[in-house]
Motif scaffolding. Structure first.
Motif, PDB file in Angstrom:
ATOM      1  N   VAL A 136      -2.452  10.324  -1.205  1.00  0.00           N
ATOM      2  CA  VAL A 136      -2.241  10.638  -2.614  1.00  0.00           C
ATOM      3  C   VAL A 136      -1.629   9.427  -3.288  1.00  0.00           C
ATOM      4  O   VAL A 136      -0.725   8.796  -2.751  1.00  0.00           O
ATOM      5  N   ARG A 137      -2.149   9.127  -4.465  1.00  0.00           N
ATOM      6  CA  ARG A 137      -1.607   7.970  -5.175  1.00  0.00           C
ATOM      7  C   ARG A 137      -0.257   8.336  -5.787  1.00  0.00           C
ATOM      8  O   ARG A 137      -0.083   9.416  -6.349  1.00  0.00           O
ATOM      9  N   VAL A 138       0.673   7.435  -5.620  1.00  0.00           N
ATOM     10  CA  VAL A 138       1.984   7.621  -6.226  1.00  0.00           C
ATOM     11  C   VAL A 138       1.826   7.426  -7.730  1.00  0.00           C
ATOM     12  O   VAL A 138       1.255   6.421  -8.154  1.00  0.00           O
ATOM     13  N   PRO A 139       2.293   8.364  -8.538  1.00  0.00           N
ATOM     14  CA  PRO A 139       2.134   8.197  -9.979  1.00  0.00           C
ATOM     15  C   PRO A 139       2.801   6.909 -10.450  1.00  0.00           C
ATOM     16  O   PRO A 139       3.868   6.544  -9.945  1.00  0.00           O
ATOM     17  N   ALA A 140       2.167   6.237 -11.384  1.00  0.00           N
ATOM     18  CA  ALA A 140       2.709   4.982 -11.882  1.00  0.00           C
ATOM     19  C   ALA A 140       4.127   5.187 -12.353  1.00  0.00           C
ATOM     20  O   ALA A 140       4.427   6.171 -13.023  1.00  0.00           O
ATOM     21  N   TRP A 146       0.846  -1.199   0.000  1.00  0.00           N
ATOM     22  CA  TRP A 146       0.000   0.000   0.000  1.00  0.00           C
ATOM     23  C   TRP A 146       0.878   1.245   0.000  1.00  0.00           C
ATOM     24  O   TRP A 146       0.611   2.219  -0.708  1.00  0.00           O
ATOM     25  N   HIS A 147       1.944   1.190   0.799  1.00  0.00           N
ATOM     26  CA  HIS A 147       2.805   2.369   0.884  1.00  0.00           C
ATOM     27  C   HIS A 147       3.599   2.594  -0.378  1.00  0.00           C
ATOM     28  O   HIS A 147       4.155   3.667  -0.586  1.00  0.00           O
ATOM     29  N   ARG A 148       3.680   1.575  -1.217  1.00  0.00           N
ATOM     30  CA  ARG A 148       4.322   1.807  -2.512  1.00  0.00           C
ATOM     31  C   ARG A 148       3.358   2.475  -3.479  1.00  0.00           C
ATOM     32  O   ARG A 148       3.771   3.044  -4.480  1.00  0.00           O
ATOM     33  N   LYS A 149       2.061   2.337  -3.163  1.00  0.00           N
ATOM     34  CA  LYS A 149       1.072   2.915  -4.084  1.00  0.00           C
ATOM     35  C   LYS A 149       0.641   4.310  -3.655  1.00  0.00           C
ATOM     36  O   LYS A 149       0.234   5.125  -4.482  1.00  0.00           O
ATOM     37  N   TYR A 150       0.654   4.557  -2.356  1.00  0.00           N
ATOM     38  CA  TYR A 150       0.091   5.801  -1.838  1.00  0.00           C
ATOM     39  C   TYR A 150       1.055   6.453  -0.869  1.00  0.00           C
ATOM     40  O   TYR A 150       1.794   5.777  -0.160  1.00  0.00           O
ATOM     41  N   VAL A 151       0.994   7.759  -0.813  1.00  0.00           N
ATOM     42  CA  VAL A 151       1.683   8.480   0.252  1.00  0.00           C
ATOM     43  C   VAL A 151       0.704   9.470   0.863  1.00  0.00           C
ATOM     44  O   VAL A 151      -0.304   9.836   0.243  1.00  0.00           O
ATOM     45  N   GLU A 152       0.982   9.837   2.084  1.00  0.00           N
ATOM     46  CA  GLU A 152       0.184  10.891   2.694  1.00  0.00           C
ATOM     47  C   GLU A 152       0.909  12.205   2.490  1.00  0.00           C
ATOM     48  O   GLU A 152       2.117  12.306   2.712  1.00  0.00           O
ATOM     49  N   ASP A 153       0.151  13.236   2.032  1.00  0.00           N
ATOM     50  CA  ASP A 153       0.812  14.526   1.858  1.00  0.00           C
ATOM     51  C   ASP A 153       0.890  15.241   3.200  1.00  0.00           C
ATOM     52  O   ASP A 153       0.501  14.703   4.233  1.00  0.00           O
ATOM     53  N   GLU A 154       1.382  16.495   3.187  1.00  0.00           N
ATOM     54  CA  GLU A 154       1.631  17.201   4.436  1.00  0.00           C
ATOM     55  C   GLU A 154       0.359  17.338   5.259  1.00  0.00           C
ATOM     56  O   GLU A 154       0.397  17.401   6.480  1.00  0.00           O
TER      57      GLU A 154
END
Lengths: 626, 202, 368
Positions: free
Chosen positions: A550-554, A537-545
């Protein structure tokens, strides 16, 4: 190793197998994924057989004083139903999930001891077949799965000897598998995967393996004692020579209650794994859920005598075990509250695995509550050995366990087979099963309180139990329909061409989804490095400030490329297929027959196993490349 | 069996070899197995035998003490075998492994003799609870020693055939773990069964 | 505010559940209904069951209601593609819901433990002492008090029916009384574990070979209370039933007086013939007295049911109480082929002729 030039075999008769496809490859495979699938198929087959036994039982009880089967056949049916569902379905089905998923979830290429893994499977399967051969050799076990002595030691039919031997054999399988999987989780995690980054399902798996390691030896000794009493007239449980039948009960339940958690913790793991995916939130209080699982495992060793309140242990023991039984409800409750908190505020997507998971939680709560009532010793004097208990543990093991298994099957089916099961059929199955299940086991609470005893092949009309029994019978056949829907779903799905539209169909969280579906034989082209719990999951998404997801761009995350799993991986040395685990396993049921029939057969079985073990020991685990 | 599953061991999470971890888990499980067997013996000890001999009738403490000493000594030779293996001294390793196996065989032989004597004095598995629990407990231990002897002899055989892995000390260490465990169990059994008086003696 | 909505929605559900539960309970027409207690032991047990049950119902409503409410409230909606707040946990909450169930459980345990000790107390002076013996697959009852000895100096013994006085404590010693009797392994009556259960009078107590367990019970009203063995004890476990007949004082005294007398010697010729067969063997060579006792005759074996007062009106049922004693056809069928009438029964098939069956039935019915 360098001294080995040719893949020699001990006797020079059997050439080392090399094929990884084709029918024969299944007999010699040491691949944890293939072994996992075989565990699943075998366990499901036993589930169908145990289910048929249940349908016969319900047919017999559909009305007062029916004679669909007679007392003798009925006693064999309920005994085999229990033994089958516990030892040949739920435990191996859990083993199927563990085998397939644990290496993938921790980023390993296989389990610690691949050939031992194959050995475990074959021993389990042959042990199950050994037990079932008793139907044709003088009668199946007929003394209940709990095998209380001295009824089990004095019964004139051969059945309970098969019971003791069969469970000893499957116990060897479980013990070997438990050591294997425990070592795998402790020792083979991918870099960066600290204990608190281990997926929750694998965590529960680890707890289960430890429970097995410490509880199986106790039942092993008890089964040997039972067997010796029957076969060689020893006096362990014979009151006429001073033996104490209560000793059997202590030993059986000292294993038997941890066994209950061996059956249910895998389900807890599946629930805890799937619920966050469809809530789109992380598991609430992951560490708390881990610790509560460990606590359940520990306390599970201290509650056994709540199966024996009526045995006459005295008020001190009954008080102590009543209290310990009540205490175990606390960590169990913690799990349920954590699940609820996981759902709270989530974005709940009721795709079929989520339906099963929520159903499992709700049904388990009912079984849990009736379980807490067992800590109320005086009212348990009324409930014990009645259908109230039958209702209770089916709500736990079927309601909690089997629903969770179906959740796991639907959820991981695309991972294992590269095809999606039909959502529609899975949902239809869920609703039929939910109704059928409650119709079957709900009325049993009432039946028990109105005086219906367990293990009773008949009841007189005057007891007034007919109506609820009819309901239960109707319900049980609805469950059968639901299972047929599942089978239809599998058949239809497996006929479709392989391939997933989306390699990550559920937007999953854990490591097994980083590789292709189905995974290549070596699992991962490159062993992943783990940075977080819910790594995928953490490879797909990050939390912004601002804490938004937010989805990590492919392509931005270099680690994440599911399609890459299909690479050749030719440089990876995987353990080679082997005959020897199967050979060593075959000897065990032969020894079982030997105990019953002849010393010569016993010696032959031992010889086969020893030859198998030597072949195994002398064969390098990786064959030299030709 | 577990001792030879070491062939492909990569770097592990804990740094311990998988096989060693598995052996410890297996031995932990074995502790409970013998714990249950010993418990059965202890629970029934001193029970009035309605028939057949009592421990006091059959035990020959000096005799069994000698065989217990032999088994204990085998732990020492096992240590010497491991030490030789670690020094890559294959000849001494085989010698000490053989000595260990021999001592084990003397112990098992002694047990067979003891069982025969007891049997002739009327102590059978079915005559009373003492016979039942005694034979099953010590019998299980004897089977463990026998399996250990087979593993020791296998190590010697594999060493002679050049089929031990380069790191020969590792399988020797694993078999050694098992062997020491079986010895320690015997100390407990010997104490509980033979040395602590049963109360109904005489 | 939202939790309020949940509660208003849950109340009707709770009422429906309550109505269902209550309608199922306390029907005394169901002879083994634990919800219709007829003595202090069963009543205390039921009285403890109900509060615990309602606590469970409360937890059930909160948890299940909560899940259903969340399933609706937080379900995914098509028009929304937000990610929910990623909450990983909250230690304070989690400690809270560890303590909360612990408190609930502690509260439940207080009356539980106190009742465990209350029920474990031995019966006071003046209790009737009876030894209940579990056999494969029937119950025998031996009245062990000094004032319950017969004129032929044996304790009063009954089979299948335990007769007790109303309002007096009965202290039961529970023994597994099986022992090998003739025949092969199929015919042996093994001493195995049984469990004594009369749901309307008291919860279960196991009958364990080699031990003597005790159970105190009392019936507050005259009547017949059904019971059965509750621990699996082999082939015919399901048909190891019995009854407890509670008599008012006057009737009790009459019953005791009758039991103290030896069996009547019948005057009716058919019954006389039956008595001869019974005492001296039937045509196939079978001996009834190998297992059965009839007080005052040479038949004295304790292996099978005691038949001294077989036709006494309190002896309502026979052969593990699966047939009414008044059911003549059943009695005949039983004698004709006991191992088939009750599969695997330990009573051997003596190949009685129809003539012998008629005589034996007449004899049995004469034993008032």
């Amino acid at each position: 190793m360098a001294s080995v030039s040719v893949p020699r075999t001990a006797a020079g008769i059997l050439r080392r197998p090399t094929a990884t496809t084709g029918v024969w490859s299944w007999f010699t495979t040491v691949d944890h994924k293939k072994i996992g699938i075989m565990y699943g198929v075998a366990a499901f087959a036993f589930f169908l057989i145990g289910g048929l036994e249940a349908l016969l039982i319900r047919a017999q009880l559909a009305g007062p004083e029916l004679s669909v089967v007679n007392a003798d056949q009925y006693n064999q049916l309920f005994t085999m139903h229990g033994v089958t569902m516990i030892f040949l379905f739920v435990m191996p089905m859990a083993a199927a999930f563990f085998n397939y998923l644990i290496p993938l979830q921790i980023g390993a290429r296989d389990v610690a001891f691949p050939r031992l893994n194959a050995f475990s499977f074959w021993v389990f399967l042959l042990g199950g077949l050994f037990l079932y051969s008793s139907w044709f050799l003088g009668g199946a076990p007929n003394g209940g799965w709990f095998g209380y002595a001295p009824n089990s030691t004095t019964d004139p039919s051969v059945g309970m000897s098969f019971y003791a031997l069969g469970l000893l054999i499957t116990g060897i399988a479980s013990a070997a598998s438990a050591v294997n999987l425990a070592v795998t989780v402790i020792n083979m995690r991918a870099p960066g995967m600290s204990l608190f980054r281990v997926p929750i399902f694998t965590w529960m798996g680890l707890v289960v393996q430890f429970l097995l390691v410490f509880s199986l030896p106790i039942i092993t000794v008890a089964l040997f004692q039972l067997l010796f009493d029957r076969r060689w007239d020893t006096a362990f449980f014979d009151p006429t020579r001073g033996g104490d039948p209560i000793l059997w009960q202590h030993m059986f339940w000292l294993f038997g209650h941890p066994e209950v958690y061996i059956l249910i913790l895998p389900a807890f793991g599946i629930i805890s794994e799937i619920l966050p995916v469809f809530s789109r939130k992380p598991l609430f209080g992951y560490q708390f859920v881990v610790f509560s699982g460990i606590a359940i495992g520990f306390i599970g060793f201290g509650v056994w005598a709540h199966h024996m309140y009526a045995a006459g242990l005295g008020p001190v023991a009954n008080t102590a075990f009543g209290i310990s039984t009540a205490i175990i409800a606390v960590p169990t409750g913690v799990k349920i509250f954590n699940w609820m908190a996981t759902m709270y505020g989530g974005d709940l997507r009721f795709r079929s695995p989520m339906l099963y998971v929520v159903g499992a939680i709700m049904m388990f709560v009912i079984g849990g509550l009736s379980g807490v009532m067992h800590s109320v010793v005086p009212s348990d004097y009324q409930q014990t050995d009645t259908y109230f208990i039958v209702a209770h543990f089916h709500y736990v093991i079927f309601g909690g366990g089997v629903f969770a298994f179906f959740a796991g099957l639907v959820f991981w089916w695309p991972k294992v087979f590269g095809r999606m099961l039909s959502e529609r059929l899975a949902k239809i199955q869920f609703w039929i099963m939910l109704v059928g299940f409650n119709l079957t086991f709900g009325p049993m609470h009432v039946l028990g309180m109105q005086g219906m005893i367990r293990r009773s092949f008949t009841y007189p009309e005057a007891l007034g139990l007919t109506f609820w029994n009819q309901m239960a019978t109707v319900g049980s056949y609805l469950i059968a329909v639901a299972v047929l829907v599942f089978i239809a779903n599998v058949v239809i799905t497996q006929r479709k061409p392989k391939g997933l539209d989306d390699e990550d169909p559920w937007d999953a969280r854990s490591l097994e989804w980083t590789t292709s579906s189905p995974p290549p034989e070596h699992n991962f082209d490159e062993i992943p490095t783990v940075h977080a719990l819910d790594e995928f999951w953490h490879r797909k998404y990050v939390e912004d400030e601002r804490g938004r997801v937010v989805r990590v761009p492919a392509g931005a995350a270099p680690d994440h490329d599911p399609a890459r799993g299909g690479g050749s991986g030719h440089a990876i040395h995987l353990p080679s297929p082997s005959f020897w685990p199967l050979v060593a396993a075959i000897g065990l049921p032969v020894m079982g027959y030997g105990v019953l029939y002849s010393w010569w057969v016993l010696a032959l079985g031992a010889l086969v196993t020893v030859v198998g073990l030597y072949g195994w020991a002398l064969e390098p685990s990786v064959a030299e490349e030709a | 069996m577990a001792a030879v599953e070491h062939a492909v061991e990569h770097e592990t999470t804990t740094g311990l070899p998988n096989t060693k971890l598995a052996m410890w888990l297996f031995l932990a499980s074995e502790c409970l197995l013998f714990g249950a067997l010993i418990s059965a013996y202890v629970l029934y000890r001193g029970a009035d035998p309605l028939d057949g001999p009592t421990p006091a009738d059959v035990f020959d403490i000096p005799y069994t003490s000698v065989s217990a000493f032999v088994l204990l000594a085998s732990s020492l030779t096992m240590v010497l075998a491991l030490s030789a293996a670690q020094r890559d001294d294959a000849v001494r390793m085989r010698l000490w492994l053989l000595t260990t196996a021999m001592l084990g065989m003397i112990f098992v032989g002694g047990q067979v003799y003891e069982f025969t004597t007891f049997y002739n004095e009327g102590l059978t598995v079915d005559v009373n609870l003492f016979g039942t629990t005694f034979y099953v407990l010590t019998g299980f231990h004897g089977v463990h020693v026998t399996v250990g002897i087979l593993m020791l002899l296998s190590l010697v055989g594999m060493s002679l055939a050049g089929r031990l892995p380069a790191d020969a000390a590792f399988p020797v260490e694993m078999v050694g773990l098992y062997w020491h465990f079986v010895d320690i169990v015997w100390i407990v059994i010997f104490t509980v069964v033979y040395l602590i008086p049963t109360g109904t003696a005489g | 505010m939202k939790s309020k909505a949940r509660w208003t929605r849950s109340w009707p559900l709770a009422l429906v559940l309550a109505a269902l539960a209550l309608s199922a309970c306390s029907d005394p027409n169901l002879p083994q209904n634990t919800f219709a207690p007829a003595g202090p032991v069963a009543r205390k047990q039921a009285d403890l069951f109900w509060p615990v049950f309602w606590v469970a119902v409360g937890v059930f409503l909160v948890v299940e209601g909560g899940i259903v409410w969340m399933a609706i409230r937080f379900r995914h909606r098509r028009d929304r593609d937000r990610f929910p707040a990623q909450i990983h946990g909250n230690s304070r909450l989690e400690v809270g819901w560890t303590i909360l169930p612990a408190v609930v459980i502690a509260v439940i345990m207080v009356p539980t433990v106190s009742l465990i000790w209350d029920l474990a107390r031995p019966a006071g002076a003046g209790a009737l002492n009876v030894t209940a013996e579990g056999h494969q697959w029937w119950w025998g009852f031996r009245y062990t008090d000094e004032d319950m000895r017969t004129s032929y100096d044996q304790p009063i013994v009954t089979a299948d029916v335990l007769v007790i006085p109303v309002g007096r404590d009965v202290s039961l010693s529970l023994e597994s009384a099986g022992g090998l009797i003739g025949g092969g392994p199929e015919q042996a009556d093994y001493a195995v574990i049984h469990s004594f259960w009369v749901p309307r009078l008291a919860g279960k107590q196991d009958v364990v070979p080699g031990r003597t367990n005790r159970l105190v019970l009392r019936a507050d009203e005259p009547g017949t209370y059904w019971g059965q063995c509750a621990e699996f004890c082999g082939l015919q476990h399901a048909q190891m039933r019995f009854r407890v007949v509670a008599l008012p004082q006057a009737e009790w005294e009459r019953w005791v007086a009758n039991q103290k007398r030896p069996a009547v010697t019948p005057t009716d010729p058919e019954a006389r013939r039956g008595m001869d067969l019974f005492l001296n063997g039937v045509s196939g060579g079978g001996q009834c007295i190998a297992c059965h006792a009839v007080g005052g005759t040479e038949a004295a074996s304790p292996a099978g049911p005691n038949l001294t007062h077989f036709a006494d009106p309190t002896h309502e049922c026979f052969a593990g109480c699966i047939w009414e004693t008044s059911d003549r056809a059943a009695l005949e069928e039983w004698l004709r082929n006991p191992t088939q009438a009750k599969l695997g029964s330990k009573m051997p098939d003596y190949n009685l002729t129809e003539d012998e069956i008629d005589a034996l039935v007449a004899y049995l019915y004469s034993l008032t």
